[in-house]
Design an enzyme around this catalytic site. Sequence first.
Site, PDB file in Angstrom:
ATOM      1  N   THR A 139       0.860  -1.187   0.000  1.00 42.99           N
ATOM      2  CA  THR A 139       0.000   0.000   0.000  1.00 42.99           C
ATOM      3  C   THR A 139       0.894   1.234   0.000  1.00 42.99           C
ATOM      4  O   THR A 139       1.967   1.201   0.594  1.00 42.99           O
ATOM      5  CB  THR A 139      -0.865  -0.018   1.276  1.00 42.99           C
ATOM      6  OG1 THR A 139      -1.831  -1.059   1.142  1.00 42.99           O
ATOM      7  CG2 THR A 139      -1.594   1.309   1.515  1.00 42.99           C
ATOM      8  N   ARG A 175     -14.815  -6.208  -0.530  1.00 45.15           N
ATOM      9  CA  ARG A 175     -14.190  -5.783   0.740  1.00 45.15           C
ATOM     10  C   ARG A 175     -13.519  -4.421   0.554  1.00 45.15           C
ATOM     11  O   ARG A 175     -12.820  -4.178  -0.414  1.00 45.15           O
ATOM     12  CB  ARG A 175     -13.160  -6.824   1.171  1.00 45.15           C
ATOM     13  CG  ARG A 175     -12.416  -6.486   2.474  1.00 45.15           C
ATOM     14  CD  ARG A 175     -11.091  -5.799   2.212  1.00 45.15           C
ATOM     15  NE  ARG A 175     -10.292  -5.637   3.422  1.00 45.15           N
ATOM     16  CZ  ARG A 175      -9.181  -4.903   3.488  1.00 45.15           C
ATOM     17  NH1 ARG A 175      -8.742  -4.272   2.425  1.00 45.15           N
ATOM     18  NH2 ARG A 175      -8.512  -4.789   4.600  1.00 45.15           N
ATOM     19  N   GLY A 198     -11.032  -1.609   2.546  1.00 45.94           N
ATOM     20  CA  GLY A 198     -10.121  -1.494   3.686  1.00 45.94           C
ATOM     21  C   GLY A 198     -10.150  -0.126   4.327  1.00 45.94           C
ATOM     22  O   GLY A 198     -11.087   0.665   4.139  1.00 45.94           O
ATOM     23  N   ASP A 199      -9.112   0.162   5.093  1.00 41.55           N
ATOM     24  CA  ASP A 199      -9.042   1.421   5.837  1.00 41.55           C
ATOM     25  C   ASP A 199      -8.571   2.598   4.985  1.00 41.55           C
ATOM     26  O   ASP A 199      -8.886   3.749   5.293  1.00 41.55           O
ATOM     27  CB  ASP A 199      -8.069   1.274   7.016  1.00 41.55           C
ATOM     28  CG  ASP A 199      -6.669   0.886   6.538  1.00 41.55           C
ATOM     29  OD1 ASP A 199      -6.553  -0.051   5.719  1.00 41.55           O
ATOM     30  OD2 ASP A 199      -5.688   1.525   6.955  1.00 41.55           O
ATOM     31  N   THR A 240      -0.863   1.978   6.854  1.00 44.09           N
ATOM     32  CA  THR A 240      -0.767   0.724   6.098  1.00 44.09           C
ATOM     33  C   THR A 240      -0.766  -0.433   7.077  1.00 44.09           C
ATOM     34  O   THR A 240      -0.157  -0.354   8.146  1.00 44.09           O
ATOM     35  CB  THR A 240       0.500   0.687   5.229  1.00 44.09           C
ATOM     36  OG1 THR A 240       0.636  -0.642   4.689  1.00 44.09           O
ATOM     37  CG2 THR A 240       1.761   1.050   5.990  1.00 44.09           C
ATOM     38  N   GLY A 241      -1.445  -1.497   6.715  1.00 45.32           N
ATOM     39  CA  GLY A 241      -1.480  -2.653   7.609  1.00 45.32           C
ATOM     40  C   GLY A 241      -2.822  -3.357   7.529  1.00 45.32           C
ATOM     41  O   GLY A 241      -3.550  -3.196   6.539  1.00 45.32           O
ATOM     42  N   GLY A 282      -6.151  -3.670   7.563  1.00 45.42           N
ATOM     43  CA  GLY A 282      -7.141  -2.605   7.472  1.00 45.42           C
ATOM     44  C   GLY A 282      -8.293  -2.689   8.455  1.00 45.42           C
ATOM     45  O   GLY A 282      -8.768  -1.673   8.965  1.00 45.42           O
TER      46      GLY A 282
HETATM   47  N1  ASP Z   1      -4.384  -1.240   4.824  1.00 47.65           N
HETATM   48  C1  ASP Z   1      -4.592  -1.902   3.559  1.00 47.65           C
HETATM   49  C2  ASP Z   1      -5.959  -2.526   3.561  1.00 47.65           C
HETATM   50  O1  ASP Z   1      -6.302  -3.166   4.532  1.00 47.65           O
HETATM   51  C3  ASP Z   1      -3.586  -2.964   3.234  1.00 47.65           C
HETATM   52  C4  ASP Z   1      -2.140  -2.616   3.538  1.00 47.65           C
HETATM   53  O2  ASP Z   1      -1.839  -1.522   3.952  1.00 47.65           O
HETATM   54  O3  ASP Z   1      -1.283  -3.502   3.326  1.00 47.65           O
HETATM   55  O4  ASP Z   1      -6.649  -2.444   2.582  1.00 47.65           O
END
Ligand code: ASP
Length: 330
Positions: A195, A223, A225-226, A246-247, A249
């Site tokens: 991301t 789906r 995400g955040d 990032t992470g 979500g």
């Molecule tokens: N945060 C992102 C999501 O969940 C994915 C990521 O940052 O790796 O869509």
Amino acid sequence: MAPLMLGALAAGGAPLHAQAPPEAPPNAARIAMVIHGGAGTIRRQDMTPARDSAYRAALREALGRGYAVIKRGGTSLDAVQAAINFMEDSPLFNAGRGAVLTSTGTVEMDAAIMDGGSGKAGAVAGVGHIKNPITLARLVMERTPHVMLAGAGAEAFARSQGVAMMPQSYFIIDRRRNELERDKQARTAHQHHGTVGAVALDSHGHLAAGTSTGGTSDKLPGRIGDSPIIGAGTYADDASCAVSATGAGEYFIRNVVAHDICARVLYKGVPLAQAADEVIMHKLVALGGGGGVIALDRQGHMAAPFNTEGMYRAWVDTAGNVTVKIYRDE
Ligand code: ASP
């Protein structure tokens, strides 16, 4: 815990150090920029030297493109967009070309951008043909009365604006197909980082934040995400800070991470690095939510904490020093 500055946050306490610092403009207002290219299981031993340097070069280039905008007096919004556009076009990152795949092998991308000066924001979710989702998010902010457009409606709006669109085959690369196959067999949580995000402070004293992603590998179609959710993965307010996350979500949504960090700065009056640390290194760790953020305030304080093994990250501080890092131990 004592407030940590960026160097200390780059785990191991490694000090900030300059790499080919560009000259800071004389008497210029304070400007600064931080970008990320995703957090997750990024380990030195899994990287080839060629791959390591490809990521570092891409981060440096993306940062340079964004920083050039604010250095010539442009806006933080333009800087954020320029840096993210570059990473969306690079197949190295999980955004635009090279985005991860859904469980059915398609690409569905999310993006958001927020202007810390006006409080305006724009986002798109679940788009499959937009070459640069962050550009469309910006158009949602500037040319519609809405904050977020999703799916078919977002793509119809994109067509009406003449935004570059691509067939799905443009976004889907072999590496992501292979990852999806492995993910389906493993049936565990998948961490295919990549991301992208950026935060910037311009010479007018305004902050901006943006994030763009393909989401998580093997996600159910639909789906979201955040990243496109204002306050979760993306947030900017001149009164507190600008954040891109990032992470995992779902954890970032449930904990409204980006806004929580800014709220701690605003209401508790704690330094930015401490606020970011409280949320990423303590609250999320306790819950099992892996990931990281980049954050920046109007004084040019920066933070880039992450609780995973690595986070692709780079910044230019207010003195014009450039730093690029990948792993936890650097
Ligand atoms: N945060 C992102 C999501 O969940 C994915 C990521 O940052 O790796 O869509």
